[in-house]
Design an enzyme around this catalytic site. Sequence first.
Site, PDB file in Angstrom:
ATOM      1  N   GLU A 110       0.841  -1.203   0.000  1.00 17.67           N
ATOM      2  CA  GLU A 110       0.000   0.000   0.000  1.00 17.67           C
ATOM      3  C   GLU A 110       0.872   1.247   0.000  1.00 17.67           C
ATOM      4  O   GLU A 110       1.931   1.250   0.625  1.00 17.67           O
ATOM      5  CB  GLU A 110      -0.880   0.007   1.264  1.00 17.67           C
ATOM      6  CG  GLU A 110      -1.760  -1.210   1.369  1.00 17.67           C
ATOM      7  CD  GLU A 110      -2.383  -1.350   2.767  1.00 17.67           C
ATOM      8  OE1 GLU A 110      -2.604  -0.342   3.425  1.00 17.67           O
ATOM      9  OE2 GLU A 110      -2.618  -2.498   3.165  1.00 17.67           O
ATOM     10  N   LYS A 112       2.408   4.470   1.296  1.00 14.09           N
ATOM     11  CA  LYS A 112       2.530   4.959   2.678  1.00 14.09           C
ATOM     12  C   LYS A 112       2.109   6.423   2.670  1.00 14.09           C
ATOM     13  O   LYS A 112       2.850   7.295   2.196  1.00 14.09           O
ATOM     14  CB  LYS A 112       3.968   4.794   3.167  1.00 14.09           C
ATOM     15  CG  LYS A 112       4.149   5.173   4.621  1.00 14.09           C
ATOM     16  CD  LYS A 112       5.541   4.787   5.090  1.00 14.09           C
ATOM     17  CE  LYS A 112       5.789   5.162   6.529  1.00 14.09           C
ATOM     18  NZ  LYS A 112       5.423   6.487   6.949  1.00 14.09           N
ATOM     19  N   ASP A 114       1.417  10.149   3.623  1.00 14.11           N
ATOM     20  CA  ASP A 114       2.232  11.038   4.449  1.00 14.11           C
ATOM     21  C   ASP A 114       1.347  12.054   5.147  1.00 14.11           C
ATOM     22  O   ASP A 114       1.211  13.193   4.724  1.00 14.11           O
ATOM     23  CB  ASP A 114       3.272  11.731   3.558  1.00 14.11           C
ATOM     24  CG  ASP A 114       4.392  12.323   4.375  1.00 14.11           C
ATOM     25  OD1 ASP A 114       4.422  12.084   5.598  1.00 14.11           O
ATOM     26  OD2 ASP A 114       5.239  13.016   3.793  1.00 14.11           O
ATOM     27  N   TYR A 219      -7.076   2.381   6.131  1.00 12.21           N
ATOM     28  CA  TYR A 219      -6.203   1.271   5.745  1.00 12.21           C
ATOM     29  C   TYR A 219      -6.066   0.161   6.774  1.00 12.21           C
ATOM     30  O   TYR A 219      -5.337  -0.786   6.568  1.00 12.21           O
ATOM     31  CB  TYR A 219      -4.820   1.772   5.340  1.00 12.21           C
ATOM     32  CG  TYR A 219      -4.131   2.710   6.325  1.00 12.21           C
ATOM     33  CD1 TYR A 219      -3.883   2.347   7.640  1.00 12.21           C
ATOM     34  CD2 TYR A 219      -3.720   3.969   5.910  1.00 12.21           C
ATOM     35  CE1 TYR A 219      -3.232   3.197   8.512  1.00 12.21           C
ATOM     36  CE2 TYR A 219      -3.080   4.836   6.777  1.00 12.21           C
ATOM     37  CZ  TYR A 219      -2.833   4.442   8.086  1.00 12.21           C
ATOM     38  OH  TYR A 219      -2.215   5.284   8.944  1.00 12.21           O
ATOM     39  N   LYS A 308      10.699   3.210   3.012  1.00  9.83           N
ATOM     40  CA  LYS A 308      10.660   4.655   2.726  1.00  9.83           C
ATOM     41  C   LYS A 308      11.432   4.950   1.447  1.00  9.83           C
ATOM     42  O   LYS A 308      12.542   4.460   1.251  1.00  9.83           O
ATOM     43  CB  LYS A 308      11.288   5.433   3.887  1.00  9.83           C
ATOM     44  CG  LYS A 308      10.599   5.192   5.224  1.00  9.83           C
ATOM     45  CD  LYS A 308       9.730   6.338   5.629  1.00  9.83           C
ATOM     46  CE  LYS A 308      10.517   7.484   6.156  1.00  9.83           C
ATOM     47  NZ  LYS A 308       9.787   8.490   6.842  1.00  9.83           N
ATOM     48  N   CYS A 402      39.205  33.818  13.060  1.00  8.12           N
ATOM     49  CA  CYS A 402      37.816  33.666  13.499  1.00  8.12           C
ATOM     50  C   CYS A 402      36.955  34.778  12.892  1.00  8.12           C
ATOM     51  O   CYS A 402      37.314  35.957  13.005  1.00  8.12           O
ATOM     52  CB  CYS A 402      37.759  33.724  15.026  1.00  8.12           C
ATOM     53  SG  CYS A 402      36.065  33.767  15.634  1.00  8.12           S
ATOM     54  N   CYS A 405      35.843  37.107  16.123  1.00  6.46           N
ATOM     55  CA  CYS A 405      36.745  37.897  16.967  1.00  6.46           C
ATOM     56  C   CYS A 405      38.107  38.129  16.331  1.00  6.46           C
ATOM     57  O   CYS A 405      38.939  38.837  16.881  1.00  6.46           O
ATOM     58  CB  CYS A 405      36.906  37.241  18.340  1.00  6.46           C
ATOM     59  SG  CYS A 405      37.819  35.706  18.270  1.00  6.46           S
ATOM     60  N   CYS A 418      38.428  28.313  17.055  1.00  6.76           N
ATOM     61  CA  CYS A 418      38.797  29.609  17.614  1.00  6.76           C
ATOM     62  C   CYS A 418      39.019  29.320  19.086  1.00  6.76           C
ATOM     63  O   CYS A 418      38.128  28.819  19.767  1.00  6.76           O
ATOM     64  CB  CYS A 418      37.655  30.612  17.436  1.00  6.76           C
ATOM     65  SG  CYS A 418      37.848  32.063  18.499  1.00  6.76           S
ATOM     66  N   CYS A 423      35.564  34.842  22.843  1.00  4.79           N
ATOM     67  CA  CYS A 423      34.969  35.120  21.529  1.00  4.79           C
ATOM     68  C   CYS A 423      33.445  35.172  21.687  1.00  4.79           C
ATOM     69  O   CYS A 423      32.834  34.225  22.196  1.00  4.79           O
ATOM     70  CB  CYS A 423      35.362  34.025  20.540  1.00  4.79           C
ATOM     71  SG  CYS A 423      34.486  34.173  18.972  1.00  4.79           S
TER      72      CYS A 423
HETATM   73  S1  IVH Z   1      -0.960   0.337   8.665  1.00  2.00           S
HETATM   74  C1  IVH Z   1       0.683  -1.308  12.818  1.00  2.00           C
HETATM   75  N1  IVH Z   1      -1.063   1.335   6.288  1.00  2.00           N
HETATM   76  O1  IVH Z   1       2.752   4.947   8.378  1.00  2.00           O
HETATM   77  C2  IVH Z   1       0.671  -0.190  11.840  1.00  2.00           C
HETATM   78  N2  IVH Z   1       0.002   2.633   7.956  1.00  2.00           N
HETATM   79  O2  IVH Z   1       4.593   2.739  10.227  1.00  2.00           O
HETATM   80  C3  IVH Z   1      -0.635  -0.051  11.193  1.00  2.00           C
HETATM   81  N3  IVH Z   1       0.772   4.826   7.181  1.00  2.00           N
HETATM   82  O3  IVH Z   1       2.146   5.245  11.643  1.00  2.00           O
HETATM   83  C4  IVH Z   1      -0.627   1.016  10.205  1.00  2.00           C
HETATM   84  N4  IVH Z   1       0.079   4.631   5.135  1.00  2.00           N
HETATM   85  O4  IVH Z   1       0.504   6.428  10.176  1.00  2.00           O
HETATM   86  C5  IVH Z   1      -0.628   1.531   7.536  1.00  2.00           C
HETATM   87  N5  IVH Z   1      -1.305   2.116   4.145  1.00  2.00           N
HETATM   88  C6  IVH Z   1      -0.878   2.300   5.374  1.00  2.00           C
HETATM   89  C7  IVH Z   1      -0.235   3.479   5.769  1.00  2.00           C
HETATM   90  C8  IVH Z   1       0.211   3.607   7.080  1.00  2.00           C
HETATM   91  C9  IVH Z   1       0.659   5.421   5.998  1.00  2.00           C
HETATM   92  C10 IVH Z   1       1.451   5.442   8.343  1.00  2.00           C
HETATM   93  C11 IVH Z   1       0.819   5.178   9.653  1.00  2.00           C
HETATM   94  C12 IVH Z   1       1.866   4.501  10.510  1.00  2.00           C
HETATM   95  C13 IVH Z   1       3.092   4.468   9.632  1.00  2.00           C
HETATM   96  C14 IVH Z   1       3.550   3.037   9.404  1.00  2.00           C
END
Ligand code: IVH
Length: 659
Positions: A110, A112, A114, A219, A308, A402, A405, A418, A423
């Site tokens: 999935e 991630k 932000d 999610y 990441k 420096c 000073c 320095c 200073c």
């Molecule tokens: S599942 C046990 N699914 O990223 C963790 N997290 O470390 C259950 N996040 O703090 C979370 N997209 O805030 C999950 N598709 C996704 C996510 C997601 C972003 C964030 C979430 C969590 C961190 C994952």
Amino acid sequence: MNNIEKRMQELIDKINKASYEYYVNDNPSITDQEYDDYYRELLTLEEKYPELKKEDSPTLRVGGKVIDKFEKVYHKYPMLSFDDIFNEDEIILFVERVRKTCPNATYTLEPKMDGLSGSLIYEKGILVRGATRGDGLVGEDITHNVKTIKSIPLKLNKPIDIEVRGEIYMSKKSFEECNKERSANNEQLFANPRNAAAGSVRQLDSSIAAKRNLDFMAYFLPNPGDYSIKTQAESLKFLKDLGFKTNYKLNGYAKDVKEIINYIDDLAIKRKSLPFEIDGVVLKVDSLFDEEKLGFTQRVPRWGIAYKFPAEEVLTTLKEIKFTVGRTGKITPNAIFNPVHVAGSLVSKATLHNEDYCIEKDIRVGDIISVRKAGDVIPEVVEVKKERRTENLSKFEMIEECPMCGSKLIKIDANHYCKNTLCPARKIESLIHFASRDTMNIEGLGERIIEDFYNLGFITEISDIYLLPNHKEDLMELEGFGEKSVNNLLESIEISKNNSLEKVLFALGIRYVGKKTAKILASYYKNIDNIINAPLEELININDIGETIAKSIRSYFDNQKNIVLIDDLKKLGVNFEYLSTGKSEKLTGQTYVLTGSLIKYKRDELTKILEDLGAKVTSSVTKKTTAVIVGDKPGSKYDKALKLGIKIYKEEDIEELLA
Ligand code: IVH
């Protein structure tokens, strides 16, 4: 139900359906005019018959509810997050680790998101509470703000009790609009959509969140078994059917490392064109039965991980190399470049560390450089694009005096210093360090104020901070200060006197004594006098201290001026005793090595337990190792421990050690 009530329900259903199509499915189903007409009609009826207003009425979304403070929310199931990984090797390791317990595991993949994670509680299908993650166990009640998020259903498609988790975020478009408006109002801009979302849900007045156009991507279900769900993919489908926005078009599925990498590469390409920010890919073992088998470490689930994306790199032009003086007198060259947006915020400078670093990079003013944020936080220069050098740019030259000073600089190892203790730059930096968050944490005594107080002569030495109450009247006369802010500052100074020894030890600015070393020294020696009197040999023998740090500590306390400063601070009421946190730290200063296969504990689990007790866990056996913990079939580390006469614990002895 009378006719009016029926009509009201009809309007609610029409509007909620239209909102669902618009905000969740991104597929408008009625015109704005129709929507406005229904809405206005509903509003009029609700005003006339307030007793008939429903809990899922869309008119609740406009906000307006103002709370006094955020109530605490105890999460029924801890809100954990995953460990982060950054490269292919770590993906391979994760998959191998999973395969050991679940040979046939497959994965959902999935984006991630932000933003910030949020928990929603529904009772009989009606949204009753929204909360932030907080520390994972206790979050904050943000129900009033959550109700304004249009992609969050106020009423589910099924009248069930359920907790739903997902990400509260701001789309790229809403972020731009929000900052445009803030700029027009001369308000400080949000650095990135994540900060904007976090700032919006932490508003007491829900009409502010309502204006910010937040979004929610569902999610995760903490208790999928209650709904006979057997896989993560089914959880996502279930969430979609309940009326939530899910990433069903982007989510993926993989059986092995190759498929995982393909998905990541593919998503990385799509990333720029997505309507929201993502910072990686979340990998989850699909079968909930497998998830249960894998379980959790003390901190994180073993059945998932967060990959990441590498830090984004941006090109810019180096305008200047500016030298600054740190509190130890260390001179640092800094790259000053044309401001660029990197990983969501505007940056214009980065450290160039020292002369060697600049020479090695052959960095020259006028060069095109690439910049990124290390760990997504600290800006750094990654590369100098030498092939794009057009003119004869002057080579980097280290300064000899420096910049503050004018004293002649001295080179020690790779760095220039320095050495003038008077200073002003050094003095100001050491004062800033003393008051900062990680040290004495004196609120209201930030960089600018310290500079002003220094220039006005209120603070020239550290001890002067504690004499500020004598200048209360004068401070109140200063521009920007009133009675209230001066009182707050003085209170904060007073509170700082009660800090535990490690804080003040770090605050003194002893070379090489950072937060960690200060903690080790404080918990070992318990008070400053014991440290002042500690012989060099003894210091060297403490784990993690070593000769360089030990010599620096001795040299600091052998200087009579520093002893006078500590005496002055003591007289002014500053605490120099170690105040234990109550948390067991009985293994502080000790080093352990694990070898062989352990049965009862997973290796990273035991590492964490030992670290939580203050110990360090390393991979090689040396004279300084406190003990080696051996499992089945130990290797050469065991032999080495025997040779060096180091204590050996078997796995079954660990309980006693930890007790
Ligand atoms: S599942 C046990 N699914 O990223 C963790 N997290 O470390 C259950 N996040 O703090 C979370 N997209 O805030 C999950 N598709 C996704 C996510 C997601 C972003 C964030 C979430 C969590 C961190 C994952």
